[in-house]
Motif scaffolding. Structure first.
Motif, PDB file in Angstrom:
ATOM      1  N   PRO A  45     -11.271  16.220  -7.603  1.00  0.00           N
ATOM      2  CA  PRO A  45     -12.005  14.956  -7.790  1.00  0.00           C
ATOM      3  C   PRO A  45     -12.059  14.187  -6.480  1.00  0.00           C
ATOM      4  O   PRO A  45     -11.173  14.311  -5.633  1.00  0.00           O
ATOM      5  CB  PRO A  45     -11.170  14.222  -8.839  1.00  0.00           C
ATOM      6  N   ASP A  46     -13.102  13.412  -6.305  1.00  0.00           N
ATOM      7  CA  ASP A  46     -13.275  12.620  -5.092  1.00  0.00           C
ATOM      8  C   ASP A  46     -12.496  11.312  -5.245  1.00  0.00           C
ATOM      9  O   ASP A  46     -12.989  10.339  -5.804  1.00  0.00           O
ATOM     10  CB  ASP A  46     -14.761  12.345  -4.852  1.00  0.00           C
ATOM     11  N   LEU A  47     -11.278  11.289  -4.728  1.00  0.00           N
ATOM     12  CA  LEU A  47     -10.418  10.120  -4.849  1.00  0.00           C
ATOM     13  C   LEU A  47     -10.275   9.355  -3.538  1.00  0.00           C
ATOM     14  O   LEU A  47      -9.521   8.404  -3.451  1.00  0.00           O
ATOM     15  CB  LEU A  47      -9.033  10.548  -5.355  1.00  0.00           C
ATOM     16  N   GLY A  48     -11.000   9.764  -2.509  1.00  0.00           N
ATOM     17  CA  GLY A  48     -10.960   9.044  -1.246  1.00  0.00           C
ATOM     18  C   GLY A  48     -10.070   9.724  -0.238  1.00  0.00           C
ATOM     19  O   GLY A  48      -9.703  10.884  -0.403  1.00  0.00           O
ATOM     20  N   PRO A  49      -9.728   8.955   0.826  1.00  0.00           N
ATOM     21  CA  PRO A  49      -9.984   7.530   1.061  1.00  0.00           C
ATOM     22  C   PRO A  49     -11.468   7.198   1.260  1.00  0.00           C
ATOM     23  O   PRO A  49     -12.241   8.033   1.710  1.00  0.00           O
ATOM     24  CB  PRO A  49      -9.203   7.248   2.357  1.00  0.00           C
ATOM     25  N   LYS A  50     -11.811   5.969   0.925  1.00  0.00           N
ATOM     26  CA  LYS A  50     -13.168   5.470   1.061  1.00  0.00           C
ATOM     27  C   LYS A  50     -13.128   4.134   1.800  1.00  0.00           C
ATOM     28  O   LYS A  50     -12.210   3.341   1.611  1.00  0.00           O
ATOM     29  CB  LYS A  50     -13.810   5.252  -0.320  1.00  0.00           C
ATOM     30  N   THR A  51     -14.128   3.905   2.629  1.00  0.00           N
ATOM     31  CA  THR A  51     -14.220   2.627   3.347  1.00  0.00           C
ATOM     32  C   THR A  51     -15.206   1.712   2.639  1.00  0.00           C
ATOM     33  O   THR A  51     -16.221   2.157   2.104  1.00  0.00           O
ATOM     34  CB  THR A  51     -14.672   2.833   4.804  1.00  0.00           C
ATOM     35  N   TYR A  52     -14.894   0.427   2.642  1.00  0.00           N
ATOM     36  CA  TYR A  52     -15.766  -0.603   2.084  1.00  0.00           C
ATOM     37  C   TYR A  52     -15.984  -1.645   3.180  1.00  0.00           C
ATOM     38  O   TYR A  52     -15.083  -2.437   3.492  1.00  0.00           O
ATOM     39  CB  TYR A  52     -15.138  -1.242   0.847  1.00  0.00           C
TER      40      TYR A  52
ATOM     41  N   LYS B 171     -12.301  -2.654   4.282  1.00  0.00           N
ATOM     42  CA  LYS B 171     -11.220  -2.244   3.394  1.00  0.00           C
ATOM     43  C   LYS B 171     -11.253  -0.725   3.267  1.00  0.00           C
ATOM     44  O   LYS B 171     -12.322  -0.121   3.309  1.00  0.00           O
ATOM     45  CB  LYS B 171     -11.348  -2.880   2.013  1.00  0.00           C
ATOM     46  N   VAL B 172     -10.096  -0.149   3.092  1.00  0.00           N
ATOM     47  CA  VAL B 172      -9.987   1.289   2.852  1.00  0.00           C
ATOM     48  C   VAL B 172      -9.159   1.476   1.590  1.00  0.00           C
ATOM     49  O   VAL B 172      -8.097   0.855   1.438  1.00  0.00           O
ATOM     50  CB  VAL B 172      -9.338   2.032   4.034  1.00  0.00           C
ATOM     51  N   ALA B 173      -9.649   2.298   0.681  1.00  0.00           N
ATOM     52  CA  ALA B 173      -8.973   2.478  -0.607  1.00  0.00           C
ATOM     53  C   ALA B 173      -8.842   3.957  -0.923  1.00  0.00           C
ATOM     54  O   ALA B 173      -9.656   4.781  -0.489  1.00  0.00           O
ATOM     55  CB  ALA B 173      -9.747   1.761  -1.715  1.00  0.00           C
ATOM     56  N   VAL B 174      -7.821   4.273  -1.681  1.00  0.00           N
ATOM     57  CA  VAL B 174      -7.630   5.637  -2.177  1.00  0.00           C
ATOM     58  C   VAL B 174      -7.199   5.546  -3.632  1.00  0.00           C
ATOM     59  O   VAL B 174      -6.452   4.644  -4.024  1.00  0.00           O
ATOM     60  CB  VAL B 174      -6.585   6.396  -1.324  1.00  0.00           C
TER      61      VAL B 174
END
Length: 900
Positions: free
Chosen positions: A598-605, A822-825
């Motif tokens: 699954p694509d759980l990140g990390p992701k940048t906002y 922001k960076v989230a996982v």
């Protein structure tokens, strides 16, 4: 990724040898400077202007740049302002006039202009004489700070002020950014040296003893055992039904096993939820049905297959967005009055499914073609794992539980957390608490908020005490545990690795979301980052708030920004839960390698923001609920100052917005009232018409309240428009408790027409008030929510370096007070597996084309793998196999799969 040859050119010159750049770099430097004046800004133009993303090479003393007579004249005029220096250096001025040289020769006491390569490689010359800045690769910016640690790197003062504003000169001299591992020059950002050092030191890996693994495995099993049992019970029930259909006992029944590819995922053709093991399938057309749908169709209320009604409308234009009737076409105002259903209903779906029913003996026929099947034959029971694999896991776990080898995660209900005083209330003086709410008779108004540098091993239990109760957690100053790599937008852009140079142009344009009409816009990445720091405004002088969409793509974050990815992982607190690769209590990492993850990140906002709540066009993440747990870190903020001449215009526009809201709410209430009257036998017949009038008055009052509360300059604390102090922190969070969700949904369904979304039109339908992600509750709506339903969220400000933990199942919304990165996982904790499963079953009932429809998490598959791995650790600890122990899983190949 950057081409290796490009990186090697940068690295050739980084040692401060005062060498000229070789090859293509040198030629580009000639071409870019010929016939042009020297740019005023010392910063290299590659950061935002060079379309090829390359550095503009600077010439050194051995190869002076030349300019035209016109360029020479402008340069002499600039030099003419420095009269004192002219008097001191007349010989240098004459040389400048005769040779057209941009850079004046060094004084007589300086190093000779021509030096051999051997002399430049001399360590003493590099350490004591060279002026080549490691950051900008230039030697003409004056004084440099030399590193006493490596004795090879030096940084000029302009670069230190621009790229390392928080580091003192003494700190640089003691250990330069290169030695610290946080150098943000282009060469260092794109080389793998720092990452290799981290790998050598196991900087990004979890280090756990066997005893810790054993303890965590017991804890994990205790948390997920109830859901494994429930999953096994569902499968055994379906097996009994199939055995009864075939006239056999369950022990005699043999279920055919489906073999499918390892890197694919199986899902139900009706509700789109994932299939892990038992399911029913058509032998003719491979139509698959999950066990929940099987149960529902036998009960006569199958869900999850209805289509959402979507009506596409054109953009109404900027005039409508600001309530400007003179520039708002009448056609666009008519379009918003399209008659949408207020709430999604499954009645039409039930009618369409009326021809698809289960047989009296429990058999389920394949659905007709209009529902995706072939309409022929019966759906047969199939399995994907070994037939009794889940049963074997369940039996072994029950045996371990019966021998008291599992940990009790619930704890004693009377046992108090250290955050509470003797009376059982939150200790307001506790430095590890932050107030989030003011609920009456509640002990959860304060949130656990430790400092990252103070966290010890024993704090994990403290974290778990609050996390088990579904409370958000804030960890302060997590960036202090990192190397200090900059998260400045320009630094991230420099670090961004393109796949090839030929594709570079496509990365210069990115997709952003305009928060005023929630439509996508294409914007140059340079212009976006400029607006991030300086602000952007539309033709009405209204702040234009943009949110960068999926940059870089979350699946490529580690590849495109490897240094920042490593920096983020290193800052994560409570890594037993949050580590994206080795978190021992993160069920998401239990899936086998090579399987579809699954694509759980990390992701940048990355988004703009302003301190004042504008009411329309705010920089917000609208109310939603994630399927898994998440941790969100604020890594960078920037505050754009609003021009003084815009302030009055913004206030006028807010008044227009308020008037437009009142007008459209009144129109909607009148339309609804007319519909009610048309359905009544007599206009004067009693209570229903009175009810319609009451609703009309209520909506009109809401519009009036909005005019009073929001249009004034002092409506929101920290209001920059009123000349107040800048807002502290970067983002305002509202997180709702799980037990308050029913009342929250009821409020949103009641007042949904007061909210706007696409093209800034008022909402016309609600499929699911939270999963639609079309609502943001302003300060006014939060007040009204508490007045009407007695609930309020935890509300707090996220400061730079704060990591916010959001439990699965807690609806939340965010508004940026400044421009933020922001960076989230995401992760899946044992405590919240039940919420993840509940949300999965909730998502499956949404319409087919809903944004939150597909089950990409596959939490049930995670549970099976987590239990299997935990049992292996427990059995190794015991150094003997339990009687019911399963030697090996059926095969990793069959534990990760897809049917289609």
């Amino acid at each position: 990724m950057a081409v290796k040859g490009e990186e090697s050119d940068d690295l050739d010159a980084e040692d401060g040898d005062e060498m000229t750049r070789r090859g293509p770099k040198k030629k580009r430097g000639k071409k870019s400077t010929k016939g042009a004046a020297v740019p005023k800004n010392d910063m290299k133009t590659e950061d935002f202007g060079n379309e090829n993303g390359e550095e503009n090479s600077s010439k050194n003393e051995t190869e002076p740049r030349t300019i035209t007579q016109k360029g020479k004249k402008s340069k002499d005029e600039a030099l003419g302002k420095l009269d004192d220096e002219k008097e001191k250096e007349p010989s240098e001025r004459s040389l400048m006039s005769d040779g057209y040289c941009l850079r004046a020769p060094k004084a007589q006491s300086s190093v000779p202009q021509q030096l051999s390569r051997k002399e430049k490689m001399d360590p003493k010359w590099i350490e004591e004489v060279s002026l080549m800045c490691h950051q900008c690769q230039r030697n003409d910016k004056g004084r440099v700070v030399r590193c006493r640690k490596c004795k090879r790197k030096r940084f000029c003062i302009p670069c230190l002020e621009t790229w390392y504003p928080h580091m003192s000169e003494e700190a640089i001299a003691e250990s330069c950014p290169f030695c610290r591992g946080n150098c943000n020059c282009k060469a260092c950002l794109r080389c793998d040296g720092p990452l290799k050092k981290m790998a050598e030191l196991d900087y990004l890996k979890m280090k756990l003893s066997d005893e810790e693994k054993f303890k965590h495995s017991r804890y994990l099993l205790q948390a997920v055992v109830p859901f494994l049992k429930q999953f096994n019970q569902e499968q055994m029930l379906e097996k009994e039904i199939e055995a009864k259909i075939q006239g056999l006992s369950p022990s005699e029944l043999k279920i055919q096993r489906v073999v499918c590819k390892k890197n694919e995922r199986a899902y139900c053709d009706n509700c789109r939820t994932s299939i892990v093991d038992f399911h029913r399938s058509c032998p003719n057309c491979s139509y698959d049905l999950c066990l929940i749908c099987c149960r529902e169709i036998r009960d006569g209320h199958l869900q999850g297959g209805e289509e959402e009604v979507i009506v596409h409308v054109d953009s109404p234009g900027l005039g409508y967005l600001h309530g400007d009737k003179s520039r708002s076409p009448e056609s666009s105002r008519r379009k918003r009055k399209l008659n949408f259903p207020a709430n999604a209903s499954s009645k039409d779906h039930d009618k369409s499914m009326s021809g698809w029913e289960a047989n009296k003996n429990g058999n389920i026929p394949c659905p007709p073609k209009n529902l995706g099947g072939c309409g022929q034959g019966l759906l047969e029971l199939r399995c994907m794992l070994e037939e009794n694999f889940v049963l074997g896991l369940t039996m072994e776990v029950e045996e371990i539980a019966s021998s008291n080898k599992l940990m009790d995660i619930s704890g004693n209900p009377q046992q108090c957390c250290s955050c509470l005083n003797f009376a059982g209330d939150n200790d307001a003086d506790n430095s590890k608490l932050r107030k989030g709410a003011s609920r009456d008779d509640s002990s959860d108004n304060y949130l656990y908020c430790p400092k990252a540098t103070d966290i010890q091993d024993e704090d994990l239990k403290h974290f778990q005490w609050h996390w088990l109760r579904g409370e958000p957690i804030i960890v302060r100053d997590v960036l202090e545990n990192t190397s200090g790599l900059s998260w400045e937008p320009m630094v991230m852009w420099r670090a961004f690795r393109q796949i090839t140079n030929t594709n570079h142009a496509q990365h210069l344009e990115v997709t952003a979301i305009d928060c005023l009409d929630w439509c996508e816009v294409a914007v140059n990445i340079h212009q976006f980052f400029k607006g991030y720091s300086d602000g952007r405004f539309d033709s009405y002088k209204w702040p234009q708030i943009l949110k960068l969409k999926d940059w870089p793509p979350s699946t490529l974050f580690k590849e495109r920004l490897p240094r920042h990815h490593a920096e983020f992982v290193s800052c994560l607190p409570f890594k037993d839960y949050t580590h994206p690769f080795d978190g021992v209590l993160n069920l998401a990492v239990k899936l086998p390698k090579g399987s579809l993850q699954p694509d759980l990140g990390p992701k940048t906002y990355i988004a703009y923001g302003v301190a004042q709540e504008l009411g329309r066009g705010d920089s917000v993440t609208k109310l939603h609920c994630d399927m898994s747990d998440a941790v969100n870190v604020l890594t960078h903020t920037a505050e754009a100052t609003l021009p003084s001449d815009n302030l009055a215009e913004i206030e006028k526009l807010k008044a227009q917005h308020s008037a437009q809201d009142q007008e459209e709410l009144l129109e909607d209430s009148q339309t609804k009232n007319q519909d009610v009257e048309e359905k009544q036998p007599s206009p004067s017949s009693g209570p229903q018409s009175i009810s319609g009038g009451s609703e009309k008055n209520e909506e009109a009052e809401v519009g009036q309240d909005r005019s009073k509360k929001i249009s004034g300059p002092s409506a929101i604390s920290g209001n920059r428009l009123a000349g107040g102090k800048p807002a502290e922190g970067g983002a305002l969070w509202d997180i709702f408790r799980r037990q308050d969700v029913p009342k929250l949904q009821e409020y949103l369904k009641k007042h949904f027409r007061q909210f706007r979304h696409f093209h800034c039109f008022p909402l016309q339908q609600v499929v699911h008030p939270i999963h639609d992600q079309t609502f943001y509750l302003t300060l006014e709506h939060k007040r009204k929510l508490k007045d009407e339903y007695g609930i309020e969220p935890w509300t707090f400000v996220q400061n730079l370096g704060d990591a916010v933990f959001i439990p699965a199942g807690c609806p939340h919304q965010v508004r940026n007070l400044k421009s933020c990165i922001k960076v989230a996982v995401d992760f899946v904790s044992p405590e919240n597996v039940g919420e993840c499963i509940r949300l999965t079953e909730e998502f499956r009932t949404l319409p087919q084309n809903h944004r939150a429809k597909e089950d990409k998490l596959e939490v049930k598959k995670m549970v099976i793998h987590a239990v299997y791995n935990a049992l292996k650790i427990l059995n190794l600890k015991q150094d003997e196999k339990s009687p019911g122990h399963v030697d090996e899983p059926p095969s990793q190949h069959h534990l990760s799969h897809h049917l289609h």
